[in-house]
Design a protein around this motif. Structure first.
Motif, PDB file in Angstrom:
ATOM      1  N   ASN A  75       0.830  -1.204   0.000  1.00 19.36           N
ATOM      2  CA  ASN A  75       0.000   0.000   0.000  1.00 19.36           C
ATOM      3  C   ASN A  75       0.869   1.261   0.000  1.00 19.36           C
ATOM      4  OD1 ASN A  75       0.921   0.302   2.581  1.00 19.36           O
ATOM      5  ND2 ASN A  75      -1.022  -0.301   3.564  1.00 19.36           N
ATOM      6  N   ASP A  76       0.204   2.387   0.023  1.00 18.89           N
ATOM      7  CA  ASP A  76       0.893   3.681  -0.014  1.00 18.89           C
ATOM      8  C   ASP A  76       1.989   3.787   1.047  1.00 18.89           C
ATOM      9  OD1 ASP A  76       0.005   5.035  -2.137  1.00 18.89           O
ATOM     10  OD2 ASP A  76      -1.571   6.186  -1.072  1.00 18.89           O
ATOM     11  N   ALA A  77       1.686   3.169   2.183  1.00 16.94           N
ATOM     12  CA  ALA A  77       2.636   3.249   3.290  1.00 16.94           C
ATOM     13  C   ALA A  77       3.797   2.276   3.114  1.00 16.94           C
ATOM     14  CB  ALA A  77       1.917   2.955   4.600  1.00 16.94           C
ATOM     15  N   GLY A  78       3.785   1.538   1.969  1.00 20.97           N
ATOM     16  CA  GLY A  78       4.871   0.596   1.735  1.00 20.97           C
ATOM     17  C   GLY A  78       4.665  -0.744   2.432  1.00 20.97           C
ATOM     18  N   LYS A  79       3.508  -0.922   3.060  1.00 19.82           N
ATOM     19  CA  LYS A  79       3.236  -2.171   3.776  1.00 19.82           C
ATOM     20  C   LYS A  79       2.697  -3.228   2.798  1.00 19.82           C
ATOM     21  CE  LYS A  79       0.744  -4.121   7.696  1.00 19.82           C
ATOM     22  NZ  LYS A  79      -0.444  -4.803   7.170  1.00 19.82           N
ATOM     23  N   ARG A  80       3.251  -4.449   2.858  1.00 17.77           N
ATOM     24  CA  ARG A  80       2.766  -5.522   1.993  1.00 17.77           C
ATOM     25  C   ARG A  80       1.390  -5.985   2.492  1.00 17.77           C
ATOM     26  NH1 ARG A  80       7.599  -9.658   0.168  1.00 17.77           N
ATOM     27  NH2 ARG A  80       8.988  -8.069  -0.712  1.00 17.77           N
ATOM     28  N   VAL A  81       0.376  -5.778   1.732  1.00 15.59           N
ATOM     29  CA  VAL A  81      -0.967  -6.215   2.130  1.00 15.59           C
ATOM     30  C   VAL A  81      -1.277  -7.599   1.556  1.00 15.59           C
ATOM     31  CG1 VAL A  81      -1.875  -3.882   2.498  1.00 15.59           C
ATOM     32  CG2 VAL A  81      -1.978  -4.906   0.195  1.00 15.59           C
ATOM     33  N   VAL A  82      -0.579  -8.002   0.512  1.00 15.01           N
ATOM     34  CA  VAL A  82      -0.631  -9.385   0.012  1.00 15.01           C
ATOM     35  C   VAL A  82       0.819  -9.785  -0.211  1.00 15.01           C
ATOM     36  CG1 VAL A  82      -1.409 -10.936  -1.810  1.00 15.01           C
ATOM     37  CG2 VAL A  82      -2.867  -9.023  -1.116  1.00 15.01           C
ATOM     38  N   ASP A  83       1.210 -10.964   0.355  1.00 12.76           N
ATOM     39  CA  ASP A  83       2.644 -11.254   0.361  1.00 12.76           C
ATOM     40  C   ASP A  83       2.896 -12.730   0.041  1.00 12.76           C
ATOM     41  OD1 ASP A  83       5.335 -11.426   0.756  1.00 12.76           O
ATOM     42  OD2 ASP A  83       5.291 -10.689   2.844  1.00 12.76           O
ATOM     43  N   PHE A  84       3.575 -12.972  -1.068  1.00 15.37           N
ATOM     44  CA  PHE A  84       3.971 -14.322  -1.483  1.00 15.37           C
ATOM     45  C   PHE A  84       4.757 -15.039  -0.390  1.00 15.37           C
ATOM     46  CE2 PHE A  84       7.425 -16.826  -3.603  1.00 15.37           C
ATOM     47  CZ  PHE A  84       6.658 -17.801  -4.218  1.00 15.37           C
ATOM     48  N   GLN A  85       5.493 -14.290   0.405  1.00 12.57           N
ATOM     49  CA  GLN A  85       6.318 -14.919   1.445  1.00 12.57           C
ATOM     50  C   GLN A  85       5.445 -15.573   2.527  1.00 12.57           C
ATOM     51  OE1 GLN A  85       9.380 -15.269   0.865  1.00 12.57           O
ATOM     52  NE2 GLN A  85       9.595 -13.771  -0.794  1.00 12.57           N
ATOM     53  N   SER A  86       4.239 -15.053   2.691  1.00 13.47           N
ATOM     54  CA  SER A  86       3.408 -15.651   3.739  1.00 13.47           C
ATOM     55  C   SER A  86       2.634 -16.873   3.213  1.00 13.47           C
ATOM     56  CB  SER A  86       2.454 -14.613   4.334  1.00 13.47           C
ATOM     57  OG  SER A  86       1.431 -14.330   3.410  1.00 13.47           O
ATOM     58  N   HIS A  87       2.370 -16.929   1.918  1.00 14.45           N
ATOM     59  CA  HIS A  87       1.718 -18.124   1.339  1.00 14.45           C
ATOM     60  C   HIS A  87       1.910 -18.100  -0.170  1.00 14.45           C
ATOM     61  CE1 HIS A  87      -0.851 -21.557   0.945  1.00 14.45           C
ATOM     62  NE2 HIS A  87      -1.268 -21.484   2.202  1.00 14.45           N
ATOM     63  N   ASN A  88       2.432 -19.204  -0.709  1.00 16.83           N
ATOM     64  CA  ASN A  88       2.716 -19.147  -2.152  1.00 16.83           C
ATOM     65  C   ASN A  88       1.462 -19.211  -3.030  1.00 16.83           C
ATOM     66  OD1 ASN A  88       2.196 -21.953  -2.484  1.00 16.83           O
ATOM     67  ND2 ASN A  88       4.305 -22.428  -1.874  1.00 16.83           N
ATOM     68  N   LEU A  89       0.302 -19.534  -2.423  1.00 10.55           N
ATOM     69  CA  LEU A  89      -0.929 -19.478  -3.238  1.00 10.55           C
ATOM     70  C   LEU A  89      -1.314 -18.039  -3.581  1.00 10.55           C
ATOM     71  CD1 LEU A  89      -3.353 -22.139  -1.657  1.00 10.55           C
ATOM     72  CD2 LEU A  89      -1.884 -22.375  -3.671  1.00 10.55           C
ATOM     73  N   HIS A  90      -0.685 -17.026  -2.901  1.00 10.30           N
ATOM     74  CA  HIS A  90      -1.066 -15.633  -3.152  1.00 10.30           C
ATOM     75  C   HIS A  90      -0.788 -15.199  -4.587  1.00 10.30           C
ATOM     76  CE1 HIS A  90      -2.741 -14.253   0.536  1.00 10.30           C
ATOM     77  NE2 HIS A  90      -1.659 -14.438   1.279  1.00 10.30           N
ATOM     78  N   VAL A  91       0.111 -15.892  -5.281  1.00 21.40           N
ATOM     79  CA  VAL A  91       0.382 -15.526  -6.676  1.00 21.40           C
ATOM     80  C   VAL A  91      -0.315 -16.514  -7.597  1.00 21.40           C
ATOM     81  CG1 VAL A  91       2.170 -15.387  -8.446  1.00 21.40           C
ATOM     82  CG2 VAL A  91       2.561 -14.420  -6.170  1.00 21.40           C
ATOM     83  N   VAL A  92      -1.017 -15.992  -8.602  1.00 23.16           N
ATOM     84  CA  VAL A  92      -1.547 -16.870  -9.640  1.00 23.16           C
ATOM     85  C   VAL A  92      -0.365 -17.635 -10.216  1.00 23.16           C
ATOM     86  CG1 VAL A  92      -2.604 -16.949 -11.929  1.00 23.16           C
ATOM     87  CG2 VAL A  92      -3.563 -15.447 -10.168  1.00 23.16           C
ATOM     88  N   ASN A  93      -0.440 -18.963 -10.124  1.00 18.01           N
ATOM     89  CA  ASN A  93       0.700 -19.780 -10.506  1.00 18.01           C
ATOM     90  C   ASN A  93       1.033 -19.568 -11.979  1.00 18.01           C
ATOM     91  OD1 ASN A  93       2.164 -22.505 -11.139  1.00 18.01           O
ATOM     92  ND2 ASN A  93       2.013 -22.456  -8.890  1.00 18.01           N
ATOM     93  N   TYR A  94       2.350 -19.414 -12.259  1.00 18.92           N
ATOM     94  CA  TYR A  94       2.867 -19.202 -13.625  1.00 18.92           C
ATOM     95  C   TYR A  94       2.637 -17.756 -14.101  1.00 18.92           C
ATOM     96  CZ  TYR A  94       4.816 -21.307 -17.894  1.00 18.92           C
ATOM     97  OH  TYR A  94       5.626 -21.656 -18.950  1.00 18.92           O
ATOM     98  N   SER A  95       2.448 -16.823 -13.125  1.00 13.92           N
ATOM     99  CA  SER A  95       2.250 -15.410 -13.475  1.00 13.92           C
ATOM    100  C   SER A  95       3.481 -14.839 -14.160  1.00 13.92           C
ATOM    101  CB  SER A  95       2.005 -14.577 -12.201  1.00 13.92           C
ATOM    102  OG  SER A  95       0.660 -14.638 -11.813  1.00 13.92           O
ATOM    103  N   ALA A  96       3.244 -14.023 -15.177  1.00 12.53           N
ATOM    104  CA  ALA A  96       4.327 -13.276 -15.819  1.00 12.53           C
ATOM    105  C   ALA A  96       4.830 -12.219 -14.836  1.00 12.53           C
ATOM    106  CB  ALA A  96       3.804 -12.637 -17.088  1.00 12.53           C
ATOM    107  N   PRO A  97       6.095 -11.757 -14.991  1.00 13.92           N
ATOM    108  CA  PRO A  97       6.617 -10.723 -14.092  1.00 13.92           C
ATOM    109  C   PRO A  97       5.874  -9.415 -14.290  1.00 13.92           C
ATOM    110  CG  PRO A  97       8.187 -11.163 -15.867  1.00 13.92           C
ATOM    111  CD  PRO A  97       7.086 -12.173 -15.997  1.00 13.92           C
ATOM    112  N   VAL A  98       5.737  -8.681 -13.191  1.00 11.85           N
ATOM    113  CA  VAL A  98       5.083  -7.373 -13.277  1.00 11.85           C
ATOM    114  C   VAL A  98       5.689  -6.495 -12.188  1.00 11.85           C
ATOM    115  CG1 VAL A  98       3.171  -8.055 -11.802  1.00 11.85           C
ATOM    116  CG2 VAL A  98       2.855  -6.173 -13.409  1.00 11.85           C
ATOM    117  N   ARG A  99       5.796  -5.207 -12.459  1.00  8.58           N
ATOM    118  CA  ARG A  99       6.301  -4.236 -11.455  1.00  8.58           C
ATOM    119  C   ARG A  99       5.661  -2.912 -11.804  1.00  8.58           C
ATOM    120  NH1 ARG A  99      10.704  -4.213  -7.160  1.00  8.58           N
ATOM    121  NH2 ARG A  99       9.727  -2.435  -6.170  1.00  8.58           N
TER     122      ARG A  99
END
Lengths: 437, 437, 437
Positions: A75-99
């Motif tokens: 978020n704006d404050a730089g806080k991770r509100v969704v984090d792959f490190q806490s659960h790998n299901l958080h990323v759609v598997n096989y997602s292309a890179p994005v930034r």
């Protein structure tokens, strides 16, 4: 099927294997899949095979290798509100890179949640259409205020390899039993770490005993893995005579067997027989949806491959969500599944047609020590009944499994009766099971 | 089967046709039958055919033509106590002429009533044994005082013709669907003005669309009509590949299909499939009693002809009584029956065997736009499941209807999937349905 | 099956026969068996056959002849506490002679009782292992004080003969129906004096009527009797086309038919049909345990022999105990069983395939006096429906029994319809039933 026979400790060992593999972020290609096979190699002499990305396999192309290091929504404050490190299901598997930095409105089409289970993270994939996305609990989604977010998926999609693990346990005959399990799911315990654990321990136990049949274990990525294997092994496919796909074998539900496309192959009848004698269970007809039996049962191959699960895919609420976790599978149910597999393989090993060498009237079993002396009682012991059934039906046309089915007795009782009759010279082996050649 | 698809107005139109034909006193021969066909000719280019009385048709002889002008029973006071003018069911159909004065005692053997339904007039016939009689309500019968009565049936039984109506709608193939309805009953709305109305509107709609199959509609007198037609058209009978007899299609009951003598002909399987997807319904095995399927299914012909009704003959209390009137049939149920007929004919039109041109593993449907991109969800949309079923089963041996039955999906979903797969070049037509040649 | 057709007096006659034979102490060999056949010879021209002890019959050897004069257990005071004279079940059948003084402890392994039925004497045998023993009520057993007992079995086991009774009633055809009943049990009324009584009266009645088929009755000792007969008559076994083993036909339970090993032989279908029309009944699949069907259905012979009983062996508490006595069987149930046998044999006698000589459309039955004149009624009389069924199905491929099964009508109604149609020239015999040649 004496389901309590498997040492209780095996269940605990299998659950430990599931636990150890659970944190790894697997996909259909990449290091997560490779790490998983390396771990299993500690227990099993798996051979690893690789084919380069871009290889043509039937109608398909082996996709690029996917690797991921990190991913988050901040978020704006730089806080991770969704984090792959806490659960790998958080990323759609096989997602292309994005930034990118984007508004919640722009982000929303890339977010997946389950309103009906607001605390669970769904499992989503996007293998064959380049895309990216995040999965999150519905509670998380609802708590996101409007505003701008930093979105990062630090993944790579690049030429590399598709990997699979394979183990062949040769037997007296070159006829093979295929035991295939998809091994490409990330942190999902029942689907399919449970199947992989049962396959691993089944292979260890089979390795230690005499085998009439040969056994081929495959640890593959779903769909593209079986397609790749079939494309590269087309010449040898004819050796595969039976095969259960193994999946979802750790949950608390009862056993389910889904028949092969043929519907009445020996594997179908063997699995049905074992399940019928195992208490509550479900038998399903073939459906061209599910796991890799879809490919093995495509009309060009039409292999005798069904699918053994406990509660099948899609039929439990936790399916393909973060609730399919280490508590969802139990040592007891893993052990029970292993026993069922072994009982099914016992039928395949011992199925045979015999010829009664004394076919005119019953032979006198009493003088051979196979029959009780004082008669007149209401019921015959089941072993004596099994002897009579084997003698009566062994005209070369009825296999032991058919005799077990017709008599209502368990296969192993019938098999033991046949063994006793062979020892007395009353029975002669005249053919192995009628698998389609 | 999207049963709500037929315009509601069609139901009203069919009910109007039933109403217009209801007052006519039909029989197996004579002006009533002819008038009925002339009326239908306003809507449909029916061809009328006639054969002279006395013609030999197989074991039978075409009977004399019956015409009736008036009939009554009058009491001493000259009052008509039973009057053909008030309801044409009052005369036993095909009664010989009579003009006599007789006591109630003498008259009684000629009187038919229904004690269990005292306000209904029964329908009785005496075609093949010269006789006469009156049908009346049981209340009427009980109210007749002893005494003398004037009895008059002003009918003629004389050489003339047997008439039927026929319409052929040719299709690409000379293979025919026979749609036969008996049209010889007097004022009975469900049996069989309802069947005639459905046949009429079905023909009008079929005439306006492309047809693979040819369609033959017959409006015939029951029994002697089909026997006559079969006798005169014996050479062409081999073209008839399917056929439902249509009858009793307007009552409020659910649909019933009675199988042909063969039991598993395509028409039997198509009708069963459509009814199974239509909600409450009944499937009956063949019985050599009922309507003209008796003749079409006689062992010398053994045509694939079943019978579609709502509540079948003899199974509703109003059957063959004056209670089978215009209120007994509804526009909604006529429209529903028409839709069911069309859904059954759709199966016949589109049934085919296809060959999967990519039989080794599944083809990649995603790259052809036939499959959703983001995966992992619990259930597959039925269209995607239909695609998998068609691909899996299309080895040339399984027709679309069999695939629909095995999958549990509706025929039109399977047919649409096959059409989509043909467009992408994944499927090739390899044969039409396996009708017995 | 008109089960009330058999004269009530026949039931009383059969019960009297059971009563007269009840006191005799039969075994598989010896005077008791011979006396029994001599008694039956008063009613039936049975032929007696004998083979000497020691004869080899397939895998078996004909055992010595057993005869017994007396047997008892007496206490210290010389009082007989178990006495063969009071009930012949008190001795284990075929017991070797013994004359010893022994303690209760030594005696105990030779004593058999039924704790769950403390007032019944069990029936035990020891044919093929030399042994001796006593059967007694559990109450008797419990009342025996410790101490010394005088034990005497005054029997002989010595070379002699095995005996059986045989009667052939020749018919037009040499094809045979085998009616076999084991006759070796001592004082047990239902198992199998009831079967023997029904066989006796069935033979008397068959002897008096015209027969298409030939009938062979066997009164044999169980197991060794059928083995001996088969061994000595191997050449003629091919003539046996059908056969019910008859047993336990006098108890109050409903009828039971156990199918032959083939499962779908004409006898199986005929018996199933008759039982289905007889009210409550049970149909069982073949099991290679029970009575002499075990031998007739051994794979080398595989005869079409099932087993007709009321409550089957082992399924009633009184089975093989002294409670299977003269009160346990009733005249009514014996008569009912006889009727069922006759109805089954009627099917075998009359089963045939016919050809409809007027196969194109229905023939006009009315002009042949086979059809009612005034039509339109709700339901057809079953005779008219039977006529239509026979005509519709008589294309040479469907036998009368199949037509009866498909129509739901009784075989005799179908048979009568076929007879009526033959008389009018509409039907022609084209083949007898399809028994396996």
């Amino acid at each position: 099927m004496e389901l309590t026979a498997a040492p209780i400790s095996l269940g605990a060992d299998m659950h430990a294997l599931v636990s150890n593999l659970y944190p790894i972020c697997r996909s259909i290609t990449g290091d997560g899949f490779r790490d998983t096979l390396w771990y299993i190699q500690k227990m099993l002499p798996l051979e690893l095979h690789e084919v380069p990305s871009g290889s043509r396999v039937f109608d398909w192309t082996v996709p690029n290798e996917w690797n991921i290091r990190d991913a988050w929504i901040a978020n704006d404050a730089g806080k991770r509100v969704v984090d792959f490190q806490s659960h790998n299901l958080h990323v759609v598997n096989y997602s292309a890179p994005v930034r990118r930095r984007m508004s919640l409105e722009e982000l929303r089409p890339h977010l997946y949640s389950l309103p009906e289970h607001p605390d669970w993270i769904p499992y989503r994939t996007s293998y064959y259409r380049e895309s990216w996305g995040f999965c999150l609990t519905h509670r998380q989604l609802q708590s996101l205020p409007d505003g701008e977010y930093d979105v990062c998926i630090d993944s790579t999609l690049a030429p590399g390899h598709l990997t699979w693990g394979e183990l062949v346990l040769p037997g007296e005959s070159s006829e093979e039993v295929l035991l295939s399990c998809h091994s490409c799911h990330p942190s999902l315990a029942n689907d399919n770490l449970a199947g992989m654990a049962v396959a691993t321990y089944l292979a260890r136990r089979l390795a230690e005993r005499p085998r009439r049949l040969s056994y081929r274990f495959l640890f593959i990525p779903g769909t593209i893995g079986s397609i790749t294997w079939l494309a590269l092994n087309r010449a040898g496919v004819g050796r595969i005579k039976h095969g259960p796909v193994l999946s979802c074998l750790g949950d608390r539900g009862s056993l389910t067997y889904k028949r092969s496309r043929r519907g009445d192959a020996l594997i179908d009848r063997a699995a049905s027989h074992v399940l019928r004698h195992s208490g509550e269970h479900t038998l399903l007809d073939f459906v061209p949806y599910g796991y890799d039996e879809r490919q093995y049962c495509s009309p060009g191959f039409d292999l005798a491959v069904g699918c053994l699960t406990r509660t099948p895919n899609g039929k439990y609420p936790e399916y393909h969500t973060s609730a399919d976790d280490l508590d969802f599978v139990t040592p007891e149910h893993l052990a029970h599944s292993l026993c069922a597999c072994e009982a099914i393989l016992d039928v395949l090993e011992h199925e045979a047609h015999y010829q009664n060498l004394n076919p005119y009237c019953e032979p006198q079993l009493g003088k051979r020590g196979l029959y009780d002396g004082v008669a007149g009682k209401r019921e015959l012991p089941s072993m004596e009944l099994a002897l009579l059934w084997v003698l009566n039906q062994s005209d070369g046309e009825h296999g032991l499994l058919e005799i077990a089915e017709r008599s209502g007795l368990e296969f192993n009782v019938i098999h033991n009766a046949a063994t006793a009759l062979r020892k007395t010279g009353l029975l002669e082996l005249c053919g192995r099971h009628g698998a389609r050649s």
